[in-house]
Design a protein around this motif. Structure first.
Motif, PDB file in Angstrom:
ATOM      1  N   TRP A  93      -3.284  10.662   7.439  1.00 21.88           N
ATOM      2  CA  TRP A  93      -2.823  10.403   6.309  1.00 21.88           C
ATOM      3  C   TRP A  93      -1.887  11.767   5.974  1.00 21.88           C
ATOM      4  N   GLU A  94      -1.169  11.726   4.897  1.00 24.11           N
ATOM      5  CA  GLU A  94      -0.624  13.018   4.359  1.00 24.11           C
ATOM      6  C   GLU A  94      -1.564  13.674   3.656  1.00 24.11           C
ATOM      7  N   ILE A  95      -1.570  15.188   3.620  1.00 25.84           N
ATOM      8  CA  ILE A  95      -2.436  15.787   3.095  1.00 25.84           C
ATOM      9  C   ILE A  95      -2.648  15.635   1.772  1.00 25.84           C
ATOM     10  N   GLU A  96      -1.656  15.712   0.981  1.00 22.77           N
ATOM     11  CA  GLU A  96      -1.487  15.381  -0.502  1.00 22.77           C
ATOM     12  C   GLU A  96      -2.249  13.925  -0.999  1.00 22.77           C
ATOM     13  N   LYS A  97      -2.171  13.043  -0.006  1.00 20.50           N
ATOM     14  CA  LYS A  97      -2.805  11.704  -0.205  1.00 20.50           C
ATOM     15  C   LYS A  97      -4.350  11.802  -0.015  1.00 20.50           C
ATOM     16  N   ILE A  98      -4.584  12.562   0.906  1.00 24.36           N
ATOM     17  CA  ILE A  98      -6.074  12.843   1.192  1.00 24.36           C
ATOM     18  C   ILE A  98      -6.616  13.448  -0.050  1.00 24.36           C
ATOM     19  N   LYS A  99      -6.078  14.485  -0.556  1.00 28.24           N
ATOM     20  CA  LYS A  99      -6.594  15.171  -1.801  1.00 28.24           C
ATOM     21  C   LYS A  99      -6.904  14.467  -2.694  1.00 28.24           C
ATOM     22  N   LYS A 100      -5.852  13.361  -3.047  1.00 30.94           N
ATOM     23  CA  LYS A 100      -6.075  12.323  -4.119  1.00 30.94           C
ATOM     24  C   LYS A 100      -7.316  11.499  -4.161  1.00 30.94           C
ATOM     25  N   VAL A 101      -7.634  11.092  -2.844  1.00 29.08           N
ATOM     26  CA  VAL A 101      -8.767  10.296  -2.542  1.00 29.08           C
ATOM     27  C   VAL A 101      -9.954  10.951  -2.946  1.00 29.08           C
ATOM     28  N   VAL A 102      -9.969  12.294  -2.303  1.00 30.82           N
ATOM     29  CA  VAL A 102     -11.072  13.383  -2.580  1.00 30.82           C
ATOM     30  C   VAL A 102     -11.434  13.442  -3.944  1.00 30.82           C
ATOM     31  N   THR A 103     -10.288  13.730  -4.594  1.00 33.34           N
ATOM     32  CA  THR A 103     -10.530  14.015  -6.004  1.00 33.34           C
ATOM     33  C   THR A 103     -11.293  12.750  -6.758  1.00 33.34           C
ATOM     34  N   LYS A 104     -10.529  11.697  -6.620  1.00 29.85           N
ATOM     35  CA  LYS A 104     -11.047  10.372  -7.316  1.00 29.85           C
ATOM     36  C   LYS A 104     -12.438  10.092  -6.853  1.00 29.85           C
ATOM     37  N   PHE A 105     -12.825   9.951  -5.569  1.00 32.18           N
ATOM     38  CA  PHE A 105     -14.036   9.599  -5.064  1.00 32.18           C
ATOM     39  C   PHE A 105     -15.131  10.489  -4.157  1.00 32.18           C
TER      40      PHE A 105
ATOM     41  N   ILE B 207      -7.780   1.087  -1.693  1.00 32.67           N
ATOM     42  CA  ILE B 207      -9.169   1.884  -2.329  1.00 32.67           C
ATOM     43  C   ILE B 207      -9.271   1.548  -3.714  1.00 32.67           C
ATOM     44  N   SER B 208     -10.599   0.903  -4.099  1.00 34.73           N
ATOM     45  CA  SER B 208     -10.802   0.768  -5.505  1.00 34.73           C
ATOM     46  C   SER B 208     -12.428   1.169  -5.768  1.00 34.73           C
ATOM     47  N   ASP B 209     -12.887   1.183  -6.695  1.00 35.60           N
ATOM     48  CA  ASP B 209     -14.158   1.519  -7.203  1.00 35.60           C
ATOM     49  C   ASP B 209     -14.913   0.077  -6.724  1.00 35.60           C
ATOM     50  N   ALA B 210     -14.490  -0.933  -6.624  1.00 35.07           N
ATOM     51  CA  ALA B 210     -15.458  -1.958  -6.159  1.00 35.07           C
ATOM     52  C   ALA B 210     -15.946  -2.029  -4.517  1.00 35.07           C
ATOM     53  N   CYS B 211     -15.046  -1.284  -3.900  1.00 35.98           N
ATOM     54  CA  CYS B 211     -15.389  -1.116  -2.579  1.00 35.98           C
ATOM     55  C   CYS B 211     -16.514  -0.123  -2.409  1.00 35.98           C
ATOM     56  N   LEU B 212     -16.925   0.647  -3.302  1.00 33.12           N
ATOM     57  CA  LEU B 212     -18.129   1.605  -3.347  1.00 33.12           C
ATOM     58  C   LEU B 212     -19.312   0.756  -3.129  1.00 33.12           C
ATOM     59  N   ASN B 213     -19.519  -0.544  -3.655  1.00 26.46           N
ATOM     60  CA  ASN B 213     -20.451  -1.403  -3.298  1.00 26.46           C
ATOM     61  C   ASN B 213     -20.923  -1.865  -1.873  1.00 26.46           C
ATOM     62  N   TYR B 214     -19.717  -1.873  -1.075  1.00 26.58           N
ATOM     63  CA  TYR B 214     -19.743  -2.558   0.288  1.00 26.58           C
ATOM     64  C   TYR B 214     -19.561  -1.445   1.404  1.00 26.58           C
ATOM     65  N   VAL B 215     -19.178  -0.425   1.148  1.00 24.86           N
ATOM     66  CA  VAL B 215     -18.775   0.791   2.108  1.00 24.86           C
ATOM     67  C   VAL B 215     -19.799   2.060   1.842  1.00 24.86           C
ATOM     68  N   ASP B 216     -20.160   2.564   3.110  1.00 28.26           N
ATOM     69  CA  ASP B 216     -20.927   3.964   2.936  1.00 28.26           C
ATOM     70  C   ASP B 216     -20.008   5.304   3.168  1.00 28.26           C
ATOM     71  N   ILE B 217     -18.766   4.833   4.027  1.00 30.24           N
ATOM     72  CA  ILE B 217     -17.918   5.799   4.160  1.00 30.24           C
ATOM     73  C   ILE B 217     -16.481   5.225   3.976  1.00 30.24           C
ATOM     74  N   PHE B 218     -15.689   6.141   3.152  1.00 35.59           N
ATOM     75  CA  PHE B 218     -14.144   5.664   3.166  1.00 35.59           C
ATOM     76  C   PHE B 218     -13.797   6.431   4.393  1.00 35.59           C
ATOM     77  N   ASP B 219     -13.137   5.804   5.138  1.00 34.58           N
ATOM     78  CA  ASP B 219     -12.349   6.377   6.310  1.00 34.58           C
ATOM     79  C   ASP B 219     -10.792   6.520   6.001  1.00 34.58           C
ATOM     80  N   LEU B 220      -9.974   7.535   5.982  1.00 31.00           N
ATOM     81  CA  LEU B 220      -8.825   7.533   5.762  1.00 31.00           C
ATOM     82  C   LEU B 220      -7.830   7.541   7.129  1.00 31.00           C
TER      83      LEU B 220
END
Length: 251
Positions: free
Chosen positions: A49-61, A25-38
């Motif tokens: 996914w592991e919960i801690e990793k889900i939290k990191k993605v939610v925090t960032k994006f 996952i990167s900021d560049a993906c934001l231009n081509y995706v509507d929903i990030f699915d973990l």
């Protein structure tokens, strides 16, 4: 902050892309995706996914785009309810859970049990086309999902070696499901090993969401490395076919 909406045409389906790891996952993906699915395909059809990793993605994006996460290939009633409660506090936009039941009583017990949890996150039942009972039930009783508080459904394939969704569901079946869903304001997503060759066919059906994983991976293998170039090409194809469909509809 308002979450970004990437599709220029409001009639275009929203693009959901499943990511296996944080590194994909990167900021560049934001231009081509509507929903990030973990979702981790190494752990099953809707591997968790592991919960801690889900939290990191939610925090960032989480303030930039909508995020969904899969519950895992769980088929035990109590396990599903408990995991839904755990995921409900993660500030996700959607939680996807598989519906593995094969009779009406078990299905209604599951859906009513989930309804009674009064969760805050939007829940998305995933119906697998290989499940003949669920496939037939959906065709005849789709309104029951809406009655029990669900605003989304995802039709997918479980055994990816079986081929794409169109190998298991006819166009007539899919059109019927989508037409019925519009009547009751239920959003339908379609996934299941979709690729570039399916774009015109899927756009013609006009689902609200299209889900991809293998189409954005090297060699078309959902377990292989994510390919950003394939994501860009996929987005361009969807954009092009959607624009064409809209222009033809207005002609």
């Amino acid at each position: 902050m308002i979450k970004l909406k990437k599709n220029s045409f409001k009639e275009s389906p929203r693009i959901l892309v499943s990511f296996k790891t944080i590194n994909e996952i990167s900021d560049a993906c934001l231009n081509y995706v509507d929903i990030f699915d973990l979702k981790d395909p190494n752990k099953g059809a809707i591997g968790c996914w592991e919960i801690e990793k889900i939290k990191k993605v939610v925090t960032k994006f989480g303030k930039k785009i909508e995020i969904s996460a899969t519950l895992g290939d769980e088929n035990q009633f109590e396990v599903i309810l408990n995991k839904l409660k755990l995921f409900d506090v993660l500030k996700l936009d959607y939680i996807k859970f598989g519906v593995f039941v094969e009779n009406t009583n078990d299905l209604l017990n599951l859906l009513k049990g989930i309804f009674n949890l009064n969760l805050r996150t939007e829940l998305v039942p995933v119906i697998f086309a290989e499940n003949i009972f669920m496939k037939n039930y959906l065709e005849k009783n789709i309104k029951e999902f809406k009655k029990l508080g669900f605003n989304y459904l995802l039709l997918d394939t479980y055994l990816k070696k079986s081929g794409d969704i169109f190998k298991l569901c006819s166009n007539i079946y899919l059109k019927k499901i989508l037409l019925e869903s519009i009547k009751i304001n239920l959003n339908i997503g379609i996934a299941g090993k979709l690729n570039q060759n399916n774009i015109s066919q899927i756009i013609e059906l006009q689902p609200q969401i299209i889900g991809f994983r293998s189409a954005v991976c090297k060699d078309g293998d959902r377990n292989s490395e994510f390919c950003f170039k394939k994501l860009k090409k996929l987005h361009q194809s969807i954009f092009s076919f959607s624009k064409h469909a809209i222009l033809n509809a207005g002609a």
